[in-house]
Design an enzyme around this catalytic site. Sequence first.
Site, PDB file in Angstrom:
ATOM      1  N   ASN A  42      54.324  57.174   2.561  1.00  0.00           N
ATOM      2  CA  ASN A  42      55.258  56.046   2.546  1.00  0.00           C
ATOM      3  C   ASN A  42      55.683  55.688   3.973  1.00  0.00           C
ATOM      4  OD1 ASN A  42      56.756  58.494   2.472  1.00  0.00           O
ATOM      5  ND2 ASN A  42      58.540  57.494   1.578  1.00  0.00           N
ATOM      6  N   ILE A  43      55.877  54.403   4.171  1.00  0.00           N
ATOM      7  CA  ILE A  43      56.245  53.864   5.489  1.00  0.00           C
ATOM      8  C   ILE A  43      57.415  52.915   5.267  1.00  0.00           C
ATOM      9  CG2 ILE A  43      55.441  52.627   7.536  1.00  0.00           C
ATOM     10  CD1 ILE A  43      52.524  53.245   6.569  1.00  0.00           C
ATOM     11  N   GLU A  44      58.601  53.367   5.680  1.00  0.00           N
ATOM     12  CA  GLU A  44      59.785  52.544   5.436  1.00  0.00           C
ATOM     13  C   GLU A  44      60.034  51.583   6.597  1.00  0.00           C
ATOM     14  OE1 GLU A  44      62.910  55.331   4.411  1.00  0.00           O
ATOM     15  OE2 GLU A  44      62.008  55.638   2.424  1.00  0.00           O
ATOM     16  N   CYS A  53      54.972  52.076  -0.367  1.00  0.00           N
ATOM     17  CA  CYS A  53      54.807  53.337  -1.093  1.00  0.00           C
ATOM     18  C   CYS A  53      53.491  53.997  -0.674  1.00  0.00           C
ATOM     19  CB  CYS A  53      54.754  53.091  -2.594  1.00  0.00           C
ATOM     20  SG  CYS A  53      56.324  52.703  -3.350  1.00  0.00           S
ATOM     21  N   GLU A  55      51.218  55.466  -2.443  1.00  0.00           N
ATOM     22  CA  GLU A  55      50.072  55.161  -3.311  1.00  0.00           C
ATOM     23  C   GLU A  55      49.414  53.852  -2.904  1.00  0.00           C
ATOM     24  OE1 GLU A  55      53.171  55.971  -4.070  1.00  0.00           O
ATOM     25  OE2 GLU A  55      53.357  56.737  -6.095  1.00  0.00           O
ATOM     26  N   CYS A  91      55.925  55.011  -8.868  1.00  0.00           N
ATOM     27  CA  CYS A  91      56.884  54.004  -9.334  1.00  0.00           C
ATOM     28  C   CYS A  91      56.149  52.961 -10.185  1.00  0.00           C
ATOM     29  CB  CYS A  91      57.593  53.354  -8.156  1.00  0.00           C
ATOM     30  SG  CYS A  91      56.579  52.169  -7.253  1.00  0.00           S
ATOM     31  N   CYS A  94      53.704  50.634  -8.303  1.00  0.00           N
ATOM     32  CA  CYS A  94      52.409  51.262  -7.968  1.00  0.00           C
ATOM     33  C   CYS A  94      51.553  51.438  -9.218  1.00  0.00           C
ATOM     34  CB  CYS A  94      52.642  52.597  -7.272  1.00  0.00           C
ATOM     35  SG  CYS A  94      53.257  52.387  -5.587  1.00  0.00           S
TER      36      CYS A  94
HETATM   37  N1  THU Z   1      58.006  55.914  -2.843  1.00  0.00           N
HETATM   38  C1  THU Z   1      56.647  56.081  -2.789  1.00  0.00           C
HETATM   39  O1  THU Z   1      56.058  56.234  -1.704  1.00  0.00           O
HETATM   40  N2  THU Z   1      55.957  56.083  -3.958  1.00  0.00           N
HETATM   41  C2  THU Z   1      56.531  55.921  -5.184  1.00  0.00           C
HETATM   42  O2  THU Z   1      55.818  55.841  -6.189  1.00  0.00           O
HETATM   43  C3  THU Z   1      57.976  55.836  -5.306  1.00  0.00           C
HETATM   44  C4  THU Z   1      58.750  55.755  -4.060  1.00  0.00           C
HETATM   45  C5  THU Z   1      58.763  55.892  -1.578  1.00  0.00           C
HETATM   46  C6  THU Z   1      59.355  54.557  -1.247  1.00  0.00           C
HETATM   47  C7  THU Z   1      60.530  54.962  -0.371  1.00  0.00           C
HETATM   48  O3  THU Z   1      60.050  55.088   0.965  1.00  0.00           O
HETATM   49  C8  THU Z   1      60.928  56.335  -0.871  1.00  0.00           C
HETATM   50  O4  THU Z   1      59.841  56.794  -1.658  1.00  0.00           O
HETATM   51  C9  THU Z   1      62.195  56.336  -1.726  1.00  0.00           C
HETATM   52  O5  THU Z   1      62.115  55.403  -2.744  1.00  0.00           O
END
Ligand code: THU
Length: 132
Positions: A42-44, A53, A55, A91, A94
């Site tokens: 994940n890259i915020e 996300c 995935e 999620c 995804c």
């Molecule tokens: N996140 C994912 O990378 N994949 C998911 O299926 C659910 C959430 C990440 C997004 C965000 O950076 C962090 O988890 C918290 O939601």
Amino acid sequence: MDKELLISEAKKARENAYAPYSGFTVGAALLTKDGKIYRGCNIESSVFSPSLCAERVALAKAISEGEKEFEAIAIVGANANEDPTAPCFPCGVCRQVLSEHVDGSAFRVVVEEEGKAISYTLAELLPKAFVF
Ligand code: THU
């Protein structure tokens, strides 16, 4: 398919996660039908909504390299508490995005539950996906 290997690839991917805002780091490893593995984390973003996300990062890497056939994806993730009993399921967004590129009744989603690699079909996790 070696579920444990795919989970260990997802753990390596997770090491690169950039999640300074949520503190929740995620790694994914996407397995193609011919045995290649694409990793994603994940890259915020400080403006939140563009956050990616793990995935979908893995899927975008694979699709952009011309991959079309996928067998499975492993996902690991947790907050700083690192609760080992809590699996990290994909999620809803995804699940929907993956559903467009795979046969949901065959494609496997692998998560770690109480230290064990457990797999589900995508259709189990997303019955009645939206179809355009
Ligand atoms: N996140 C994912 O990378 N994949 C998911 O299926 C659910 C959430 C990440 C997004 C965000 O950076 C962090 O988890 C918290 O939601």
